[in-house]
Design an enzyme around this catalytic site. Structure first.
Site, PDB file in Angstrom:
ATOM      1  CG  PHE A   1      -1.830   1.281   1.130  1.00  0.00           C
ATOM      2  CD1 PHE A   1      -2.984   1.293   0.361  1.00  0.00           C
ATOM      3  CD2 PHE A   1      -1.465   2.452   1.781  1.00  0.00           C
ATOM      4  CE1 PHE A   1      -3.766   2.447   0.236  1.00  0.00           C
ATOM      5  CE2 PHE A   1      -2.243   3.615   1.659  1.00  0.00           C
ATOM      6  CZ  PHE A   1      -3.396   3.599   0.894  1.00  0.00           C
TER       7      PHE A   1
ATOM      8  CG  ASP B   1       5.675   4.067   1.801  1.00  0.00           C
ATOM      9  OD1 ASP B   1       5.638   4.788   2.825  1.00  0.00           O
ATOM     10  OD2 ASP B   1       4.692   3.914   1.043  1.00  0.00           O
TER      11      ASP B   1
ATOM     12  CE  LYS C   1      -0.996   7.022   6.811  1.00  0.00           C
ATOM     13  NZ  LYS C   1      -0.657   5.955   5.898  1.00  0.00           N
TER      14      LYS C   1
HETATM   15  C1  LIG Z   1      -0.872   6.032   4.413  1.00  0.00           C
HETATM   16  C2  LIG Z   1       0.203   5.509   3.563  1.00  0.00           C
HETATM   17  C3  LIG Z   1       0.491   6.088   2.307  1.00  0.00           C
HETATM   18  C4  LIG Z   1      -0.333   7.192   1.704  1.00  0.00           C
HETATM   19  O1  LIG Z   1      -0.384   8.347   2.492  1.00  0.00           O
HETATM   20  P1  LIG Z   1      -1.555   9.413   2.238  1.00  0.00           P
HETATM   21  O2  LIG Z   1      -1.164  10.560   3.134  1.00  0.00           O
HETATM   22  O3  LIG Z   1      -2.834   8.768   2.650  1.00  0.00           O
HETATM   23  O4  LIG Z   1      -1.538   9.759   0.803  1.00  0.00           O
HETATM   24  C5  LIG Z   1       1.560   5.575   1.588  1.00  0.00           C
HETATM   25  N1  LIG Z   1       2.296   4.560   2.059  1.00  0.00           N
HETATM   26  C6  LIG Z   1       2.045   3.983   3.246  1.00  0.00           C
HETATM   27  C7  LIG Z   1       2.912   2.871   3.726  1.00  0.00           C
HETATM   28  C8  LIG Z   1       0.977   4.420   4.025  1.00  0.00           C
HETATM   29  O5  LIG Z   1       0.700   3.828   5.191  1.00  0.00           O
END
Ligand SMILES: *Cc1c(COP(=O)(O)O)cnc(C)c1O
Length: 426
Positions: A145, A231, A273
């Site tokens: 994701f 990520d 985040k």
């Molecule tokens: C939440 C998340 C995203 C996307 O972030 P948004 O601020 O919702 O666009 C990308 N990668 C990971 C691992 C995430 O948990």
């Protein structure tokens, strides 16, 4: 209409009528938050065990973050990058020193930061790695994701995220997660520029790889001169019991570079985040000069990226992580939490397994993937004063703010225990 004057049913009815139905929330309408707690519009108090998907690691409405935000909002909010602003340089120095990279590229949402990393890797591939024009390939992992843009959903294998959003962006190849042989094969191909991966797959149900997976995956990438992109939008910033999940077992809340045995240094690091403690959309891409300098003026940007409020908020949010030793707390409480959940799994049929690291954990429910048991348990937890959300396939993620105390955690464990007990098949 005054804030907080709606009943639960009225607020839900408004969202259902006027908002797009792109989420399926638990039926609770939150109105206020402080630390590990949130209150609904009826005044009922809950432990937050989602933390806005780990954006609120520092706890709701942390006073230091709120102060930084309101002070900056009163002074200067947005200049665009057409001009310099008085906060951005200070923030860039702070965050690059904090994570030990040469440079940062500031964005807003996580998905934007992932897009930025993809563009950066491709451009670096063409200009520095000799990749054939239009042939750059990025390896990703199954069940990833990384966000919701057209390009990012192009390499998702989640049907809901993908279906009917094509045509899809080419240039990605997905391999099994936690499978070094698959990675070895994939990066040996021509024109591979990067491996983009989550150190723990949060949305996939806190899918936690072997302890040495990330370190070995990076080594394979390095051997084949392929960029390793982490990520850490969900796993980063103390959530998994270290400053970054790539820090492995290191508990230092600062320069992890010294911890050579456990630290896996990504070539490109993506954060979002909790970079703002949930106060504001702030994301970032970090890399060293050799990579970051391929981006020249006019080639990438964002009107809001690097704005003064974001800069002020992010410094405050990262400082809280250090000052309050949140990585250490997440590590300590996470061990207690998993030990208690293992006891639950022993005692109750309905709990199959617990997995995770630090305070990013998931409990797997012993039922078919399409049953509503995890959802029903979450509704019941909600009635008992604890908010958690099921993810794919009957899994409940438990990720409270990292400012939680041990006493609060024990109260939460008691709530989870009694709720699970009430679900046990007789
Ligand atoms: C939440 C998340 C995203 C996307 O972030 P948004 O601020 O919702 O666009 C990308 N990668 C990971 C691992 C995430 O948990």
């Amino acid at each position: 209409m005054e804030i907080g004057q709606l009943t639960t049913d009225e607020a839900i009815a408004l969202e259902n009528k006027y908002g797009a139905h792109n989420y399926h929330p638990l039926p609770v309408v939150l109105d206020r938050g402080e630390g590990v707690f949130v209150w609904d519009v009826e005044g009922k108090k809950y432990f937050d065990f989602l933390s806005a998907y780990s954006a609120v690691n520092q706890g709701h409405c942390h006073p230091a973050i709120v102060d930084a935000m309101t002070e900056q909002a009163k002074r200067l909010a947005l200049t665009s990058r057409a001009f310099f602003n008085s906060r951005l340089g200070e923030y860039e120095k702070y965050i690059t020193e904090y994570f030990a990279f040469d440079k940062v590229l500031p964005m807003n949402s996580g998905a934007e930061a992932v897009e930025t990393a993809i563009k950066l890797a491709r451009k670096y591939g063409y200009e520095k790695m000799g990749v054939a024009p239009e042939k750059a390939k990025i390896i990703v992992a199954n069940d990833n994701f990384h966000g919701r843009t057209t390009t990012i959903v192009s390499f998702s294998n989640d049907k809901d995220a993908r279906k009917n959003f094509g045509p899809y962006t080419p240039g990605f190849e997905s391999i099994p997660y936690n499978d070094l042989d698959a990675l070895r094969k994939a990066v040996a191909q021509d024109n591979v520029v990067a491996y983009l991966v989550e150190p723990i797959q949060g949305e996939a149900g806190v899918n936690t790889p072997a302890d040495d997976y990330i370190r070995k995956a990076k080594a394979i990438c390095a051997e084949h001169k392929v960029l390793f992109i982490a990520d850490e939008i969900q796993t980063g910033i103390a959530r998994t019991g270290s400053l970054l999940a790539v820090c492995g077992n290191c508990t230092c809340a600062g320069h992890c570079e010294q911890q050579a045995e456990t630290y896996t240094r990504p070539d490109i690091l993506i954060l979002g985040k909790a970079l703002s403690g949930g106060a504001y959309p702030v994301s970032a891409v970090l890399a060293d000069d050799a990579i970051m300098n391929v981006i020249k003026p006019g080639q990438h940007g964002s009107t809001f990226g690097g704005n003064p409020i974001a800069a002020a908020v992010a410094i405050a949010a990262l400082q809280v992580v250090k000052d309050e030793k949140l990585a250490q707390n997440a590590r300590r409480l996470g061990a207690i939490f998993r030990a208690e959940m293992i006891k639950l799994a022993d005692e109750f049929e309905i709990v199959k397994l617990v997995r995770g690291r630090g305070l990013l954990n998931a409990v797997l429910i012993n039922d078919t993937e399409d049953s509503s048991t995890a959802w029903d348990i979450c509704v019941s937890l909600m009635h008992n004063g604890l908010l958690a959300k099921p993810t794919h396939g009957n899994i409940i993620r438990f990720a409270p703010p990292l400012v939680m105390t041990e006493e609060q955690l024990m109260q939460c464990i008691a709530i989870i225990k009694s709720t699970i007990a009430s679900f046990e098949k007789k």
